[in-house]
Scaffold this motif. Structure first.
Motif, PDB file in Angstrom:
ATOM      1  N   ARG A  36      80.166 109.849 -55.886  1.00 41.71           N
ATOM      2  CA  ARG A  36      81.298 109.574 -54.991  1.00 41.71           C
ATOM      3  C   ARG A  36      82.518 110.400 -55.394  1.00 41.71           C
ATOM      4  N   GLN A  37      82.832 110.435 -56.674  1.00 40.37           N
ATOM      5  CA  GLN A  37      83.985 111.195 -57.148  1.00 40.37           C
ATOM      6  C   GLN A  37      83.831 112.686 -56.879  1.00 40.37           C
ATOM      7  N   SER A  53      73.043 105.379 -58.094  1.00 34.47           N
ATOM      8  CA  SER A  53      73.832 104.996 -56.921  1.00 34.47           C
ATOM      9  C   SER A  53      75.039 105.912 -56.815  1.00 34.47           C
ATOM     10  N   PHE A  54      75.817 105.767 -55.738  1.00 39.22           N
ATOM     11  CA  PHE A  54      76.987 106.597 -55.521  1.00 39.22           C
ATOM     12  C   PHE A  54      78.090 106.335 -56.550  1.00 39.22           C
ATOM     13  N   ASP A  55      78.085 105.170 -57.180  1.00 45.41           N
ATOM     14  CA  ASP A  55      79.170 104.788 -58.085  1.00 45.41           C
ATOM     15  C   ASP A  55      78.753 104.715 -59.543  1.00 45.41           C
ATOM     16  N   GLU A  56      77.620 105.306 -59.888  1.00 50.71           N
ATOM     17  CA  GLU A  56      77.186 105.393 -61.278  1.00 50.71           C
ATOM     18  C   GLU A  56      77.079 106.860 -61.665  1.00 50.71           C
ATOM     19  N   ASN A  57      77.438 107.145 -62.901  1.00 54.11           N
ATOM     20  CA  ASN A  57      77.407 108.537 -63.371  1.00 54.11           C
ATOM     21  C   ASN A  57      76.009 109.131 -63.244  1.00 54.11           C
ATOM     22  N   ALA A  99      90.432 113.755 -62.094  1.00 54.96           N
ATOM     23  CA  ALA A  99      90.713 112.685 -61.136  1.00 54.96           C
ATOM     24  C   ALA A  99      90.192 111.348 -61.643  1.00 54.96           C
ATOM     25  N   LYS A 100      89.063 111.394 -62.324  1.00 55.08           N
ATOM     26  CA  LYS A 100      88.467 110.158 -62.857  1.00 55.08           C
ATOM     27  C   LYS A 100      89.283 109.609 -64.025  1.00 55.08           C
ATOM     28  N   ASN A 101      89.620 110.464 -64.975  1.00 52.93           N
ATOM     29  CA  ASN A 101      90.303 110.019 -66.186  1.00 52.93           C
ATOM     30  C   ASN A 101      91.770 109.674 -65.954  1.00 52.93           C
TER      31      ASN A 101
END
Length: 373
Positions: A180-181, A281-285, A328-330
């Motif tokens: 997703r990210q 999934s879309f929200d797991e690394n 963006a994640k951190n």
């Protein structure tokens, strides 16, 4: 009796013709007639602009386009430019184009164990025909040639038939960011202006209410001493949560509101397809991706120089995209969540527009407005 002397203007014309100036006179006459016709077309466009609203003008243009589209040498492109309307019926990215890219990913998954959570392993560069039938030599594509082979990144290229250009294909894996990210950062034009120093301009010009396709204008620096390049392209993305896949397809188009500028070199041949397959999934690394890319930068450099620039520039861009996603994640930089918006789930109004040929263009006349979180 002697014939009367010809008028002075006729004598001058005949003298010019005898002196080799006849072709020049004919060329001037053609330019004069062409100028009259162009001015007449502009007057007609201005008249319809005063008489009809934007949506009505789109419908009228769509009717004229469908009536003229089968005729050789028709002037529908000129009409569209004069009316200032982009004809989505011909330029929107269709479902078939998205599905074709997803099918390429599926074919490669069936061939090898390249897409594993541990990273990219071995990959056969030339897939076999699924049907088992003998392929027509005319339809046979050039084989892929390995250019770069790393643990989590592999790059191939193959010649594009009939040109001096190559098509490139990348297979890669990232395990420290979520699909997703990565997907959202790639699509967010405002954020890209911050992390990509090569971007001079990047904005959405227009959006199609029926399919969710968008037209963008992108101006980018090229290595010195080359001029900067600009791209006008349409893109469309799809997020299929049921089949656990994302796809983004882009290709060059012409748009009447973005005429060619003498400051930049317009790239008219450009295609890109990105397919992302999450490990879970879309929200797991963790995810694998396939990027297929080609363009014609219109340089005067030899083929091997252009190939070297693309081959070295593509890994650099993907790494910058990866680092921007990590940042963006951190730092919790907010970007638009394109997965949640689900552009391909059309509203009842959009479905009605899609079903009615009279209204297909009504929702695509104004510039797009995107709200970023």
């Amino acid at each position: 009796m002697f014939p009367r002397r010809p008028p002075a203007s006729l004598a001058a014309w005949l003298a010019g013709a005898r002196g080799g100036g006849l072709l020049g006179l004919l060329a001037n006459q053609c330019r004069f007639v062409t100028g009259l016709r162009v001015r007449r077309a502009q007057q007609i466009a201005q008249l319809y602009g005063r008489l009809y609203s934007d949506s009505s003008r789109c419908v009228l243009l769509g009717r004229l386009w469908r009536r003229l589209r089968g005729r050789p040498g028709h002037a529908s492109g000129l009409m569209a430019a004069l009316a200032g309307v982009f004809v989505w019926d011909e330029e929107r990215i269709q479902e078939e184009e998205l599905q074709r890219s997803i099918n390429e990913m599926k074919r490669l998954e069936e061939m090898s164990s390249v897409f594993q959570s541990s990273g990219v392993e071995r990959h056969a560069a030339e897939p076999k025909s699924q049907s088992g039938r003998k392929e027509d030599p005319k339809d046979k594509e050039e084989p892929w040639e390995m250019v770069m082979d790393k643990k989590h990144f592999k790059l191939w290229r193959r010649p594009i038939t009939g040109t001096h250009l190559y098509q490139y294909r990348v297979f890669g894996t990232y395990t420290d960011v979520t699909p997703r990210q990565f997907f959202n950062v790639q699509l967010d034009t405002e954020y890209r202006k911050k992390w990509d120093a090569l971007v001079i301009k990047l904005e959405v010009i227009e959006r199609d209410a029926v399919s969710g396709s968008e037209v963008l204008h992108w101006v980018t620096h090229f290595p010195y001493p080359m001029y900067s390049r600009d791209y006008v392209y349409v893109r469309r993305y799809s997020v299929d949560e049921e089949n656990n896949v994302m796809v983004l397809v882009s290709r060059a188009v012409e748009h009447p509101s973005v005429p060619e500028s003498p400051e930049f070199v317009r790239v008219r041949s450009y295609e890109s397809q990105m397919v992302i397959r999450p490990h879970k999934s879309f929200d797991e690394n963790g995810f694998d991706y396939m990027l297929t890319y080609s363009d014609n930068p219109q340089t005067v450099f030899p083929r091997y120089c252009v190939s070297w620039m693309v081959s070295s520039g593509m890994p650099d861009f993907l790494e910058k995209l990866h680092m921007a996603t990590l940042k963006a994640k951190n730092m919790e930089i907010k970007v638009k969540d394109y997965i949640s918006t689900k552009p391909l789930e059309m509203s009842s109004e959009a479905k009605a527009m899609a079903q009615s040929p009279e209204r297909k263009n009504e929702g695509s006349c104004g510039p797009a407005r995107i709200e970023y979180a």
